[in-house]
Design an enzyme around this catalytic site. Structure first.
Site, mmCIF file in Angstrom:
data_model
loop_
_atom_site.group_PDB
_atom_site.id
_atom_site.type_symbol
_atom_site.label_atom_id
_atom_site.label_comp_id
_atom_site.label_asym_id
_atom_site.label_seq_id
_atom_site.Cartn_x
_atom_site.Cartn_y
_atom_site.Cartn_z
ATOM 1 N N GLU A 127 -82.772 -7.523 -9.312
ATOM 2 C CA GLU A 127 -81.968 -6.491 -9.990
ATOM 3 C C GLU A 127 -82.454 -6.278 -11.423
ATOM 4 O O GLU A 127 -82.487 -5.154 -11.930
ATOM 5 C CB GLU A 127 -80.488 -6.893 -9.967
ATOM 6 C CG GLU A 127 -79.926 -6.867 -8.553
ATOM 7 C CD GLU A 127 -78.530 -7.459 -8.444
ATOM 8 O OE1 GLU A 127 -78.313 -8.585 -8.945
ATOM 9 O OE2 GLU A 127 -77.659 -6.808 -7.846
ATOM 10 N N ALA A 172 -78.929 -15.122 -10.207
ATOM 11 C CA ALA A 172 -77.860 -15.759 -10.993
ATOM 12 C C ALA A 172 -77.937 -17.269 -10.803
ATOM 13 O O ALA A 172 -78.372 -17.749 -9.753
ATOM 14 C CB ALA A 172 -76.517 -15.241 -10.500
ATOM 15 N N GLU A 214 -78.266 -12.591 -1.634
ATOM 16 C CA GLU A 214 -76.893 -13.024 -1.927
ATOM 17 C C GLU A 214 -76.059 -13.227 -0.667
ATOM 18 O O GLU A 214 -75.207 -14.105 -0.619
ATOM 19 C CB GLU A 214 -76.191 -11.994 -2.837
ATOM 20 C CG GLU A 214 -76.733 -11.898 -4.251
ATOM 21 C CD GLU A 214 -77.861 -10.893 -4.417
ATOM 22 O OE1 GLU A 214 -78.480 -10.489 -3.412
ATOM 23 O OE2 GLU A 214 -78.129 -10.501 -5.569
ATOM 24 N N GLY A 238 -80.233 -11.493 -8.716
ATOM 25 C CA GLY A 238 -80.215 -10.930 -10.070
ATOM 26 C C GLY A 238 -81.616 -10.767 -10.655
ATOM 27 O O GLY A 238 -81.827 -9.923 -11.541
HETATM 28 N N1 CO8 Z 1 -79.435 -20.949 -9.315
HETATM 29 C C1 CO8 Z 1 -79.432 -22.240 -9.709
HETATM 30 N N2 CO8 Z 1 -80.470 -23.084 -9.454
HETATM 31 C C2 CO8 Z 1 -81.515 -22.600 -8.769
HETATM 32 C C3 CO8 Z 1 -81.578 -21.258 -8.343
HETATM 33 C C4 CO8 Z 1 -80.475 -20.415 -8.635
HETATM 34 N N3 CO8 Z 1 -80.446 -19.105 -8.307
HETATM 35 N N4 CO8 Z 1 -82.749 -21.069 -7.679
HETATM 36 C C5 CO8 Z 1 -83.384 -22.246 -7.714
HETATM 37 N N5 CO8 Z 1 -82.655 -23.179 -8.366
HETATM 38 C C6 CO8 Z 1 -82.983 -24.584 -8.611
HETATM 39 C C7 CO8 Z 1 -82.880 -25.422 -7.348
HETATM 40 O O1 CO8 Z 1 -81.536 -25.811 -7.122
HETATM 41 C C8 CO8 Z 1 -83.799 -26.564 -7.676
HETATM 42 O O2 CO8 Z 1 -83.131 -27.459 -8.550
HETATM 43 P P1 CO8 Z 1 -83.243 -29.074 -8.301
HETATM 44 O O3 CO8 Z 1 -84.697 -29.368 -8.582
HETATM 45 O O4 CO8 Z 1 -82.309 -29.623 -9.315
HETATM 46 O O5 CO8 Z 1 -82.869 -29.312 -6.881
HETATM 47 C C9 CO8 Z 1 -84.908 -25.901 -8.497
HETATM 48 O O6 CO8 Z 1 -84.363 -24.675 -8.977
HETATM 49 C C10 CO8 Z 1 -86.141 -25.580 -7.667
HETATM 50 O O7 CO8 Z 1 -85.740 -24.776 -6.569
HETATM 51 P P2 CO8 Z 1 -86.198 -25.078 -5.046
HETATM 52 O O8 CO8 Z 1 -86.394 -26.541 -4.835
HETATM 53 O O9 CO8 Z 1 -85.240 -24.374 -4.142
HETATM 54 O O10 CO8 Z 1 -87.640 -24.357 -5.045
HETATM 55 P P3 CO8 Z 1 -88.404 -23.712 -3.807
HETATM 56 O O11 CO8 Z 1 -89.766 -23.396 -4.304
HETATM 57 O O12 CO8 Z 1 -88.273 -24.567 -2.589
HETATM 58 O O13 CO8 Z 1 -87.616 -22.322 -3.501
HETATM 59 C C11 CO8 Z 1 -86.522 -20.247 -4.076
HETATM 60 C C12 CO8 Z 1 -87.621 -21.280 -4.429
HETATM 61 C C13 CO8 Z 1 -86.912 -19.518 -2.772
HETATM 62 C C14 CO8 Z 1 -86.466 -19.245 -5.210
HETATM 63 C C15 CO8 Z 1 -85.182 -20.966 -3.859
HETATM 64 O O14 CO8 Z 1 -84.928 -21.798 -4.992
HETATM 65 C C16 CO8 Z 1 -83.982 -20.054 -3.684
HETATM 66 O O15 CO8 Z 1 -83.786 -19.528 -2.605
HETATM 67 N N6 CO8 Z 1 -83.166 -19.872 -4.752
HETATM 68 C C17 CO8 Z 1 -81.934 -19.127 -4.689
HETATM 69 C C18 CO8 Z 1 -82.188 -17.635 -4.560
HETATM 70 C C19 CO8 Z 1 -80.874 -16.890 -4.452
HETATM 71 O O16 CO8 Z 1 -80.087 -17.085 -3.547
HETATM 72 N N7 CO8 Z 1 -80.649 -15.969 -5.415
HETATM 73 C C20 CO8 Z 1 -79.446 -15.168 -5.460
HETATM 74 C C21 CO8 Z 1 -78.466 -15.793 -6.402
HETATM 75 S S1 CO8 Z 1 -76.926 -14.920 -6.439
HETATM 76 C C22 CO8 Z 1 -77.246 -13.602 -7.445
HETATM 77 O O17 CO8 Z 1 -78.311 -13.452 -7.995
HETATM 78 C C23 CO8 Z 1 -76.084 -12.667 -7.671
HETATM 79 C C24 CO8 Z 1 -76.475 -11.508 -8.570
HETATM 80 C C25 CO8 Z 1 -75.284 -11.109 -9.395
HETATM 81 C C26 CO8 Z 1 -75.657 -10.446 -10.714
HETATM 82 C C27 CO8 Z 1 -76.707 -11.151 -11.557
HETATM 83 C C28 CO8 Z 1 -76.140 -12.114 -12.547
HETATM 84 C C29 CO8 Z 1 -77.151 -12.794 -13.444
#
Ligand code: CO8
Length: 261
Positions: free
Chosen positions: A115, A65, A135, A112
């Site tokens: 999922e 998400a 999450e 997500g």
């Molecule tokens: N949401 C918003 N922005 C994101 C997300 C995200 N999930 N993931 C990455 N980004 C953004 C970062 O903020 C960053 O933006 P900026 O350049 O502006 O700082 C850009 O993408 C690049 O990301 P990173 O610099 O973090 O890249 P890395 O290569 O270092 O890391 C990862 C990649 C491991 C994927 C890391 O970005 C990460 O951990 N992301 C979050 C993963 C996460 O926690 N996911 C769970 C989210 S909650 C969820 O999914 C709830 C499910 C509910 C139902 C589904 C609804 C759709």
């Protein structure tokens, strides 16, 4: 229809949808999920499309998400919108599609994103794939099937560990645990997914739909209901012209020509 956050191509009976928001790791915001819902509904209605591939980028399938879009929502907003099943979104479209959907996953499939891959009919993983439900590390929990489908796919021990710690599973562990159908090299992922989808698309469309329904019964129903459903659908295939054609072709030592009826 034109989309901003996904691309859609149709070739030889296969519809390919690519998540395309690379600047934020294909984070699933409301615009992306509603575009995806529209696209999947349209492909599912199109009789020329007999299999769908859902894929992302080389480094990421989807990072879950969109946390920045979601972070200021209150419980009442989430509850009233029935998040993530917001209006006509992709989750219902995936659940209700009668056309098989293959998830072709390279890189991260998190939250997500994991999922979404699991909601598809099966996953083909690149050797770079990483699956996880992180999450918990941002103070929430899976909301689109993570605690349910992951547990059914890999069993309670691994699902519980992954959802409680946020640990990721690599492609090899995912294959060993039954989460993915098979692993291919990252370079081959899209070609292999297309080849598999083309094989499905070459089969009789109504029989493909019935097989999908019957396999899904094994997930949801008890064995005796599932076996009865399978028998009735198996018997029903004898009403299709394609069933007669398939068996005639076998007896005559030739390839069948299916008319999808
Ligand atoms: N949401 C918003 N922005 C994101 C997300 C995200 N999930 N993931 C990455 N980004 C953004 C970062 O903020 C960053 O933006 P900026 O350049 O502006 O700082 C850009 O993408 C690049 O990301 P990173 O610099 O973090 O890249 P890395 O290569 O270092 O890391 C990862 C990649 C491991 C994927 C890391 O970005 C990460 O951990 N992301 C979050 C993963 C996460 O926690 N996911 C769970 C989210 S909650 C969820 O999914 C709830 C499910 C509910 C139902 C589904 C609804 C759709």
């Amino acid at each position: 229809m034109s989309y901003e956050m996904i691309t859609v191509e149709i070739e030889s009976g296969v519809g390919t949808v690519t998540l395309n928001r690379p600047q934020v790791m294909n984070a699933l915001n409301v615009q992306l999920t509603s575009e995806l819902g529209d696209a999947l509904d349209a492909l599912d209605r199109d009789a020329q499309v007999r299999c769908i591939v859902l894929t992302g980028g080389d480094k990421v399938f989807a990072a879950g998400a969109d946390i920045k879009e979601m972070k200021d929502q209150a419980f009442i907003d989430m509850y009233y919108s029935d998040f993530p099943y917001v209006k006509r979104d992709c989750w219902r479209a995936i659940d209700e599609a009668r056309t098989p959907i293959i998830a072709a996953v390279a890189g991260f499939a998190l939250g997500g994103g994991c999922e979404m891959a699991m909601a598809c009919d099966f996953i083909i993983a690149a050797d770079t794939a990483k699956f996880g439900q992180p999450e918990i590390s941002i103070g929430t929990m899976p909301g689109a099937g993570g605690t349910q489908r992951l547990t059914k796919a890999v069993g309670k021990a691994k699902a519980m560990e992954m959802c409680l710690t946020g640990r990721m599973m690599d492609a090899e562990e995912a294959e060993r645990s039954g989460l993915v159908a098979r692993i291919v090299s990252a370079e081959e992922l899209k070609a292999q997914a297309f080849k598999t989808a083309s094989k499905i698309a070459s089969n009789s469309r109504p029989v493909v739909m019935m097989v999908k329904e019957a396999v899904n019964m094994a997930v949801d129903a008890d064995l005796s209901d599932g076996l009865k459903f399978e028998r009735r659908t198996f018997e029903s295939t004898f009403a299709f012209e394609d069933c007669k054609e398939g068996m005639d072709a076998f007896a005559e030592k030739r390839k069948p020509v299916f008319k999808h009826k």
